[in-house]
Design an enzyme around this catalytic site. Structure first.
Site, PDB file in Angstrom:
ATOM      1  N   LYS A 139      27.722  32.261  39.087  1.00 31.81           N
ATOM      2  CA  LYS A 139      27.981  33.593  39.346  1.00 31.81           C
ATOM      3  C   LYS A 139      28.282  34.170  37.718  1.00 31.81           C
ATOM      4  O   LYS A 139      28.796  33.466  36.897  1.00 31.81           O
ATOM      5  CB  LYS A 139      29.510  33.581  40.047  1.00 31.81           C
TER       6      LYS A 139
ATOM      7  N   SER B  75      36.546  35.285  47.786  1.00 32.81           N
ATOM      8  CA  SER B  75      35.274  35.521  47.201  1.00 32.81           C
ATOM      9  C   SER B  75      34.067  34.520  47.424  1.00 32.81           C
ATOM     10  O   SER B  75      32.813  34.685  47.175  1.00 32.81           O
ATOM     11  CB  SER B  75      35.072  35.985  45.918  1.00 32.81           C
TER      12      SER B  75
ATOM     13  N   SER C  59      33.373  38.864  46.430  1.00 35.28           N
ATOM     14  CA  SER C  59      32.765  39.230  45.122  1.00 35.28           C
ATOM     15  C   SER C  59      31.402  38.288  44.657  1.00 35.28           C
ATOM     16  O   SER C  59      30.634  38.824  44.222  1.00 35.28           O
ATOM     17  CB  SER C  59      33.535  39.436  44.145  1.00 35.28           C
TER      18      SER C  59
HETATM   19  N1  GLN Z   1      38.118  40.881  48.182  1.00 37.21           N
HETATM   20  C1  GLN Z   1      39.206  40.503  47.447  1.00 37.21           C
HETATM   21  C2  GLN Z   1      39.277  41.414  46.291  1.00 37.21           C
HETATM   22  O1  GLN Z   1      38.531  42.529  46.234  1.00 37.21           O
HETATM   23  C3  GLN Z   1      38.918  39.169  47.049  1.00 37.21           C
HETATM   24  C4  GLN Z   1      38.025  39.143  45.705  1.00 37.21           C
HETATM   25  C5  GLN Z   1      38.024  37.730  45.082  1.00 37.21           C
HETATM   26  O2  GLN Z   1      38.458  36.731  45.713  1.00 37.21           O
HETATM   27  N2  GLN Z   1      37.383  37.674  43.755  1.00 37.21           N
HETATM   28  O3  GLN Z   1      40.215  41.274  45.426  1.00 37.21           O
END
Ligand code: GLN
Length: 504
Positions: free
Chosen positions: A79, A186, A162
């Site tokens: 990532k 995410s 994400s």
């Molecule tokens: N969807 C969540 C956010 O927007 C989690 C994102 C994540 O785990 N990086 O913060």
């Protein structure tokens, strides 16, 4: 499953490499070609064939010398939130476009060549860097500053986020395994939306050194792959103490998470939180999750009703704490130390100093809408007069959410439920409504706030033929138990082996 190299998964590719049936260079070339052919999915942000092949040649030399490191020569991808010295690292943000780190994140080093001056790493070869929401803020990958990522099961849908590029790379067989990060879901949510397996370990298991920070008390790295077996191989290499570089990394020795994969799940008590099966859960997701739970009963596990009464509160709590920490972490992007700096920032009419104008222009240009929104929310909840009302209250409820889990774990060994209320939605469907995204995080946020390990395991298909994941949550340090439960399910089902049409 086919016999093609890209469909074998980590364990079998590693075995082929060790048996010298295929070389690391051949394996890398195979995946590099696939990456090019499936470029339209938008999974990768950075690639460099020369770097990848050089790493593969180094792996082949280690293999020839009799080295048996677990992932030697296995191609993987990271990532783009992990910094890497051989590839640009952007965190999906214009702010860091083209940024080169002078070092590798600990997780990258441990999976690859090893931490400088430390033990040799697992020897995986890096195929490139994977698209993600900007600074990991998002649930659909639509917040990437560079390109949307398409779900290979239906190109008109989002892959989740994400870690959307990560999930797509595995689902489309562009890499047998990848890294992701999970702050509020995410790893689990994109894994669920793309029909793959992913695990977020206990907070502190994997070092955050070199992981571009979003919300430091929540951020955790973890592997995403097709199967629990493959995730266990990567997780064993990723975890381990790193206190010199990350003060929140746990002082626990590295563990072999593959060891208990085959334990029986007979008698396993699976807690079913009633709050995860309420009105908001769509019928198709519910049906797939119920199907997986029935499988567990067939395998001898027992379903135990439990309650996680503050599940709903996890949304406001998370969307106070995460932006608060983000607003602080992102203050380092000031146009001086890292990345982007605005070129023309002097407005002759402005009363602000040149420095202040430079900060403002740089941050307005470099950060996307969602990141700016979170910086504003975070700054607000931390400001004098609102700190007690929002931030402090959120911290108190966070503790209660963690306590609720401990109550639950008195009567069950693992907790199971859906990962997300629906399958992957259509691109653009949530439009300019960030709340729609936030609400869809309801089932992943509780474990994040408590720092517990959680995973997503393919459990079937729902509306539009889209994959559905089953979420498994364990108590602290129970990653082995989660992987064991997931592996057993995967031996009884074939959801994790299915591929989107046109991919194989
Ligand atoms: N969807 C969540 C956010 O927007 C989690 C994102 C994540 O785990 N990086 O913060």
């Amino acid at each position: 499953m086919s016999d093609a190299l890209h469909d074998l998964g980590v364990a079998r590719i590693a075995a082929k490499l060790r048996a010298r049936e295929v070389s690391a260079v051949e394996a890398a070339q195979h995946f590099l070609l696939r990456m090019k052919a499936h470029d339209a999915l938008g999974a990768f942000l950075a690639t460099d064939e020369d770097v990848t092949l050089e790493q593969a040649r180094a792996a082949d030399r280690r293999i020839a010398a009799g080295d048996t490191a677990a992932l030697l020569g296995v191609p993987i991808a990271h990532k783009d939130i992990f910094v890497t010295k051989d590839f640009a690292s952007t965190a999906g943000s214009k702010m860091l476009a083209g940024y080169r780190s002078p070092f590798d994140a600990t997780v990258v080093a441990r999976l690859g060549p090893g931490v400088p001056g430390g033990a040799p790493g697992a020897g995986a070869v890096t195929l490139g860097k994977l698209n993600c929401d900007e600074f990991a803020m998002g649930s659909s990958n639509e917040n990437s500053a560079f390109a949307p990522v398409r779900n290979p099961w239906d190109a008109s849908r989002i892959p989740g986020g994400s870690s959307g590029g990560s999930a797509v790379a595995v689902a489309a067989r562009l890499a047998p395994a990848v890294t992701g990060t999970d702050t509020g879901g995410s790893i689990r949510q994109p894994a669920s939306f793309c029909g793959i397996t992913g695990i977020k370990p206990t907070y502190g298991r994997a070092s955050r050194y070199g992981m571009i920070a979003f919300a430091s008390s929540l951020d955790q790295a973890g592997p995403m792959a097709r199967s629990a077996e493959d995730c266990a191989l990567l997780l064993s290499a990723m975890c381990g103490p790193d206190a010199d570089r990350d003060s929140t990394s746990l002082d626990m020795p590295a563990e072999d998470f593959s060891r208990s994969l085959n334990d029986l799940v007979e008698g396993l008590r699976i807690g079913i939180p009633k709050e995860f099966f309420g009105e908001g859960l769509s019928a198709d997701v519910r049906a797939a999750v119920d199907g997986a739970l029935k499988q567990y009963e067939k395998l001898g596990a027992k379903l135990v009703p439990i309650s996680l009464p503050r599940t709903e509160l996890s949304i406001p709590v998370y969307y106070i704490i995460a932006p608060a920490e983000a607003s602080s972490n992102l203050s380092r992007f000031d146009g001086v130390k890292f990345g982007h700096r605005a070129k023309d920032f002097i407005d002759p009419a402005s009363k602000l100093s040149a420095l202040e104008q430079m900060y403002r222009r740089t941050r307005a240009e470099g950060f996307g809408d969602e990141v700016q929104r979170r910086i504003m929310i975070g700054t607000y909840v931390l400001s004098h007069g609102y700190y007690d009302a929002y931030y402090l209250q959120a911290q108190k409820i966070r503790r209660m959410i963690a306590d609720d889990f401990q109550q639950a774990f008195k009567v069950c060994d693992v907790i199971a439920g859906p990962v997300a209320p629906t399958v992957a939605w259509k691109m653009g469907e949530h439009g300019n409504d960030p709340l729609a995204d936030y609400l869809a995080d309801i089932f992943t946020l509780p474990a994040s706030l408590a720092g517990l390990p959680g995973m997503s395991v393919p459990a079937g298909f729902g509306e539009g033929g889209m994959p559905v994941g089953l979420q498994l949550i364990g108590n602290y340090f129970q990653e082995s138990r989660l992987l064991n439960a997931a592996h057993r399910l995967q031996q009884a089902t074939d959801f994790h082996l299915r591929a989107p049409e046109g991919v194989l």
